[in-house]
Design a protein around this motif. Structure first.
Motif, mmCIF file in Angstrom:
data_model
loop_
_atom_site.group_PDB
_atom_site.id
_atom_site.type_symbol
_atom_site.label_atom_id
_atom_site.label_comp_id
_atom_site.label_asym_id
_atom_site.label_seq_id
_atom_site.Cartn_x
_atom_site.Cartn_y
_atom_site.Cartn_z
ATOM 1 N N HIS A 31 0.827 -1.204 0.000
ATOM 2 C CA HIS A 31 0.000 0.000 0.000
ATOM 3 C C HIS A 31 0.863 1.256 0.000
ATOM 4 O O HIS A 31 0.579 2.230 -0.720
ATOM 5 N N ALA A 32 1.925 1.235 0.767
ATOM 6 C CA ALA A 32 2.822 2.396 0.822
ATOM 7 C C ALA A 32 3.500 2.621 -0.529
ATOM 8 O O ALA A 32 3.630 3.764 -0.987
ATOM 9 N N LEU A 33 3.930 1.535 -1.167
ATOM 10 C CA LEU A 33 4.593 1.671 -2.468
ATOM 11 C C LEU A 33 3.614 2.198 -3.523
ATOM 12 O O LEU A 33 3.995 3.003 -4.387
ATOM 13 N N ASP A 34 2.373 1.746 -3.447
ATOM 14 C CA ASP A 34 1.371 2.283 -4.369
ATOM 15 C C ASP A 34 1.155 3.780 -4.136
ATOM 16 O O ASP A 34 0.944 4.547 -5.089
ATOM 17 N N THR A 35 1.225 4.174 -2.865
ATOM 18 C CA THR A 35 1.086 5.598 -2.543
ATOM 19 C C THR A 35 2.242 6.390 -3.143
ATOM 20 O O THR A 35 2.053 7.493 -3.678
ATOM 21 N N TYR A 36 3.447 5.845 -3.070
ATOM 22 C CA TYR A 36 4.610 6.512 -3.665
ATOM 23 C C TYR A 36 4.459 6.614 -5.187
ATOM 24 O O TYR A 36 4.778 7.642 -5.801
ATOM 25 N N ALA A 74 11.285 3.535 -1.652
ATOM 26 C CA ALA A 74 10.406 4.677 -1.845
ATOM 27 C C ALA A 74 10.758 5.440 -3.122
ATOM 28 O O ALA A 74 9.880 5.777 -3.927
ATOM 29 N N VAL A 75 12.055 5.708 -3.306
ATOM 30 C CA VAL A 75 12.478 6.463 -4.479
ATOM 31 C C VAL A 75 12.188 5.673 -5.754
ATOM 32 O O VAL A 75 11.765 6.228 -6.774
ATOM 33 N N SER A 76 12.413 4.362 -5.730
ATOM 34 C CA SER A 76 12.137 3.532 -6.886
ATOM 35 C C SER A 76 10.660 3.597 -7.268
ATOM 36 O O SER A 76 10.307 3.728 -8.452
ATOM 37 N N ALA A 77 9.772 3.543 -6.273
ATOM 38 C CA ALA A 77 8.334 3.610 -6.545
ATOM 39 C C ALA A 77 7.945 4.998 -7.060
ATOM 40 O O ALA A 77 7.122 5.129 -7.973
ATOM 41 N N LEU A 78 8.547 6.043 -6.481
ATOM 42 C CA LEU A 78 8.269 7.391 -6.978
ATOM 43 C C LEU A 78 8.639 7.524 -8.453
ATOM 44 O O LEU A 78 7.889 8.085 -9.259
ATOM 45 N N ALA A 84 5.790 6.416 -15.553
ATOM 46 C CA ALA A 84 4.521 5.957 -16.129
ATOM 47 C C ALA A 84 3.694 7.139 -16.611
ATOM 48 O O ALA A 84 3.067 7.087 -17.678
ATOM 49 N N ALA A 85 3.697 8.224 -15.844
ATOM 50 C CA ALA A 85 2.953 9.413 -16.257
ATOM 51 C C ALA A 85 3.559 10.034 -17.506
ATOM 52 O O ALA A 85 2.836 10.483 -18.404
#
Length: 386
Positions: A31-36, A74-78, A84-85
């Motif tokens: 869930h946290a990674l999806d938030t990032y 966190a940085v990887s997920a960001l 993707a955007a």
């Protein structure tokens, strides 16, 4: 952009998650990674520089020991969300560009001027359209026949229509079948577009693939762009290609007209069996005029040339002799070289033509009638087979 300028809620909860990791050693959950990832996507949509986003994420862990593993996650997920955007934005831009080109070349006028400005085109100006066909790569050439050119069975009275899918929508580049990919040289057309943009700027040229044709739209005030387009086609593809160039016309309707002229120039060149690689609509203006009164040109061809059908050895050598004579401006020696026969053979064939038809290319008035009839025969595919 400074870190302090970031939206306050963009990295909400990030500091607390790092603190929890420092205390417990637990990494961010799904869930946290999806938030990032969502934060990375939003940052890209807001125009936040990626470096600023990453700096802010790293800064939150400066005074916390042992948080590097969590920061990496966190940085990887960001970055995943950010990239993707960006990819989605690029795809949306490409789709919008393809739809604009479809509408432009089909003459659909809905918001064309407004959309054209987005792509750097000022449709109040005059534009020239060039189209290239037969852009197979070397490894495709063996499958395309003796001449290596795809000759579609299309009429002589208009440009080829834009291909659509089963629902009637215009074809997109991504929808091209194997045949169309072969005809446009795979991705080589993309390199041509990049080279043209690098020299003339994206606001001056528009390159697209439509129904097996590579289309280039350029301002009439920039004739070098069309020449450069032809140069790149010549440099990148083996023999078998041909470029048609329309005349300059003003406005959105002018682009459509120039496109149709360029495509029709290719068809006329095929019908006339021209050997040149670059054909200009401006040089072929007489032929659409001839074809506007089809019954008249058919009557001329049949009246003048039908006697050649009775010639021993067939009509084709005699038609080829007339074409060679006209191309050589009446010089029989030059015509013989073109035909790879002796001058005596040319003289003999011309005499047979005179006896059979009653027309001689030596007489100025009769020469014009003969030449018009021969050109009409080529355009009409006379005599019909089957």
């Amino acid at each position: 952009m400074a870190i302090s300028e970031l939206p306050a809620d963009l990295l909400a909860g990030h500091g607390q998650r790092l603190a929890d990791h420092a205390a417990t050693g637990r990494l961010p959950d799904r869930h946290a990674l999806d938030t990032y990832r969502a934060a990375g996507t939003r940052a890209a949509e807001l125009g936040v520089p990626l470096r600023t986003l990453v700096d802010a994420a790293l800064a939150a862990g400066e005074n916390l020991p042992g948080v590097l593993p969590a920061l990496r996650k966190a940085v990887s997920a960001l970055m995943e969300g950010y990239e993707a955007a960006q990819l989605a934005a690029i795809r949306n831009e490409e789709e919008a560009r393809r739809e604009f080109v479809d509408d432009l070349l089909q003459g659909r006028a809905e918001r064309l001027a407004e959309r054209a400005e987005h792509f750097g085109l000022r449709l109040a100006e005059s534009y020239v359209v060039a189209v290239a066909r037969g852009l197979h790569t070397a490894d495709h050439g063996a499958h395309e026949g003796a001449g290596g050119r795809h000759d579609d069975a299309r009429g002589l009275h208009g440009a080829p229509g834009l291909r659509g899918d089963a629902r009637g929508r215009p074809a997109r580049e991504g929808d091209l079948g194997d045949r169309d990919r072969d005809r446009t040289g795979g991705r080589d057309w993309g390199r041509i577009e990049r080279d043209l943009i690098a020299r003339f700027g994206s606001h001056n040229v528009l390159v697209a693939v439509r129904d097996g044709l590579l289309v280039c739209v350029a301002p009439a005030t920039l004739p070098a762009a069309v020449g450069e387009f032809t140069h790149h086609v010549r440099a990148r593809f083996p023999p078998g290609w041909r470029v048609g160039i329309g005349r300059a016309h003003r406005g959105p309707g002018g682009v459509v007209t120039s496109y149709r002229e360029a495509a029709q120039a290719l068809e006329l060149a095929d019908g006339l069996r021209l050997t040149i690689d670059v054909v200009k609509a401006a040089d072929l203006l007489v032929f659409p005029v001839l074809l506007r009164d089809r019954s008249a040109i058919e009557d001329l061809v049949n009246s003048v040339l039908s006697p050649l059908l009775e010639a021993r050895g067939g009509h084709e050598p005699l038609l080829e002799t007339l074409e060679a004579i006209f191309a050589a401006h009446g010089n029989q020696t030059a015509a013989a070289r073109r035909l790879k026969v002796s001058p005596r053979a040319v003289t003999y064939r011309l005499e047979r033509i005179r006896r059979l038809t009653g027309f001689s290319p030596d007489d100025p008035t009769q020469r014009f009638t003969l030449e018009t009839a021969v050109l009409g025969a080529r355009l009409l595919g006379w005599p019909p087979t089957g």
